[in-house]
Design a protein around this motif. Structure first.
Motif, PDB file in Angstrom:
ATOM      1  N   UNK A 102      71.983  14.501   7.422  1.00 57.32           N
ATOM      2  CA  UNK A 102      71.731  15.897   6.644  1.00 57.32           C
ATOM      3  C   UNK A 102      71.959  15.853   5.314  1.00 57.32           C
ATOM      4  N   UNK A 103      70.931  16.174   4.553  1.00 56.86           N
ATOM      5  CA  UNK A 103      71.314  15.706   2.901  1.00 56.86           C
ATOM      6  C   UNK A 103      71.381  17.475   2.148  1.00 56.86           C
ATOM      7  N   UNK A 104      72.399  17.332   1.383  1.00 58.81           N
ATOM      8  CA  UNK A 104      72.486  18.723   0.604  1.00 58.81           C
ATOM      9  C   UNK A 104      71.440  18.914  -0.135  1.00 58.81           C
ATOM     10  N   UNK A 105      71.264  20.230  -0.147  1.00 58.55           N
ATOM     11  CA  UNK A 105      69.676  20.529  -1.077  1.00 58.55           C
ATOM     12  C   UNK A 105      70.195  20.415  -2.456  1.00 58.55           C
ATOM     13  N   UNK A 106      71.355  20.525  -2.948  1.00 55.77           N
ATOM     14  CA  UNK A 106      71.592  20.399  -4.379  1.00 55.77           C
ATOM     15  C   UNK A 106      72.140  19.162  -4.800  1.00 55.77           C
ATOM     16  N   UNK A 107      73.087  18.546  -4.156  1.00 57.39           N
ATOM     17  CA  UNK A 107      73.443  17.228  -4.641  1.00 57.39           C
ATOM     18  C   UNK A 107      73.115  16.179  -4.136  1.00 57.39           C
ATOM     19  N   UNK A 108      71.773  16.244  -3.266  1.00 65.78           N
ATOM     20  CA  UNK A 108      71.206  15.339  -2.411  1.00 65.78           C
ATOM     21  C   UNK A 108      72.039  14.276  -1.870  1.00 65.78           C
TER      22      UNK A 108
END
Length: 373
Positions: free
Chosen positions: A180-186
């Motif tokens: 899963x990838x953080x929407x802000x930090x990528x």
């Protein structure tokens, strides 16, 4: 406490169903919703003669998991345990007809007692704290001693391979969660520390606990118990959604986890520090808990307990990794979710330290030795 109804139901339809199937529950009903039981909405029903009952139902809408929200299973095990000496609420009815209030539901007894959300059991004397914990442990041992086959629960779960199935499930889940990838930090959530090494350890048949099959609760802990208002005894076990047939050490490990995860849990649990050695008068040590269990259950869990504790903390770290994955995608965004999300790596490190201790025990094991927790 029960309060505002967040998931509205057709109260008239419910009253009509109960009039036909449980006539002792008198209409009109006053309906409130509990704050807990978020997986399955939970309601307090107060009848015309001022008696209280509890209803659990599946949530509305499309369910993401076919395995979750099994109110039918909850009702089945509560009803089966009713005639035994295991304290459970009385089960009144199960309705599997979606047309009544939208989803299946069951109604059970309301237990008027004490629920300690703080696992360290505050605001009681040290003597009572000891007695309450002893009652919890003895209740668990009695539950594990029930012959599930005699209760007609042969098909409630598989009798063999519990930990192997758990390991396969969590391997798959953790692998997906780590991506899963953080929407802000990528940045991806990432895998549990020592993940592959722990999988290898837990899969080793020579190190796994010997095969045992009992009913297991799946989330046995102090805040899922109702204690008598004035006496140190359990009057009911709640939250049966994760129950199955499995290994009894898994429930014991869940109960003991706070004693081993104080540092990691401090970010989301105000009571974590209470479980540091000597911090809370009357709080038993893990060795005392296991001694109580042995005396009631008739077998000694201590030789295999480190393995089960390691797996239990590994499982908790995987659960927190899942919260981290949901936080990364902003499916969960509360401060509480963020606090849980930060703990998955520290919890995995604790699990690994328990694994290393168990490895060392087997390396230096002497005949007849008993592990000290």
């Amino acid at each position: 406490m029960a309060g505002r109804v967040r998931h509205p139901i057709d109260v008239k339809a419910l009253e009509q169903y109960l009039a036909q199937h449980v006539p002792e529950i008198k209409a009109p009903l006053e309906v409130k919703q509990f704050g807990f039981g978020q997986s399955n909405p939970t309601y307090q029903l107060t009848s015309a003669d001022n008696k209280r009952y509890v209803m659990r139902k599946k949530p509305p809408g499309k369910l993401l998991s076919k395995a979750a929200h099994k109110v039918e299973r909850e009702h089945r095990i509560i009803a089966a345990l009713g005639p035994t000496d295991v304290p459970v609420p009385k089960a009144y009815c199960l309705c599997e007809d979606d047309t009544v209030i939208g989803t299946p539901f069951y109604v059970m007894e309301f237990l008027d007692g004490r629920i300690f959300e703080d696992l360290s059991v505050p605001n009681v004397s040290p003597e009572e704290r000891t007695s309450l914990w002893r009652a919890a442990v003895q209740t668990l041992a009695k539950f594990h001693s029930v012959d599930f086959r005699k209760l007609g629960l042969e098909s409630y779960g598989k009798s063999e391979g519990f930990y192997d199935r758990q390991l396969a499930t969590w391997k798959q889940i953790c692998t997906a969660q780590s991506k899963a990838v953080d929407v802000d930090t990528k940045e991806p959530v990432g895998q549990l520390p020592h993940f592959d090494e722990m999988l290898e350890f837990f899969a080793d048949k020579d190190l796994q606990p010997r095969q045992r099959a009992t009913l297991v609760h799946g989330d046995f802990k102090i805040d899922n118990l109702v204690f008598h208002k004035t006496e140190s005894r359990v009057i009911g076990i709640l939250d049966w959604e994760m129950s199955t047939v499995g290994h009894p050490l898994s429930d014991l490990a869940n109960l003991l986890t706070p004693f081993y995860t104080q540092d990691a849990a401090s970010s989301y649990s105000r009571s974590a520090g209470a479980f540091r050695p000597g911090a809370t008068p009357g709080l038993p040590t893990p060795d005392i808990v296991l001694s109580w269990y042995k005396d009631t259950a008739g077998w000694d869990p201590r030789p295999e307990m480190h393995w089960a504790l390691a797996f239990g903390v590994f499982r908790n770290s995987a659960i927190c990794q899942g919260i981290a994955a949901r936080y990364a995608t902003r499916q969960a965004s509360s401060a509480e979710a963020q606090a849980y999300a930060r703990t998955f790596k520290p919890l995995a490190e604790i699990a690994w330290s328990l694994v290393e201790k168990e490895k060392a025990k087997h390396t230096t094991k002497k005949p007849g030795a008993v592990a000290k927790l």
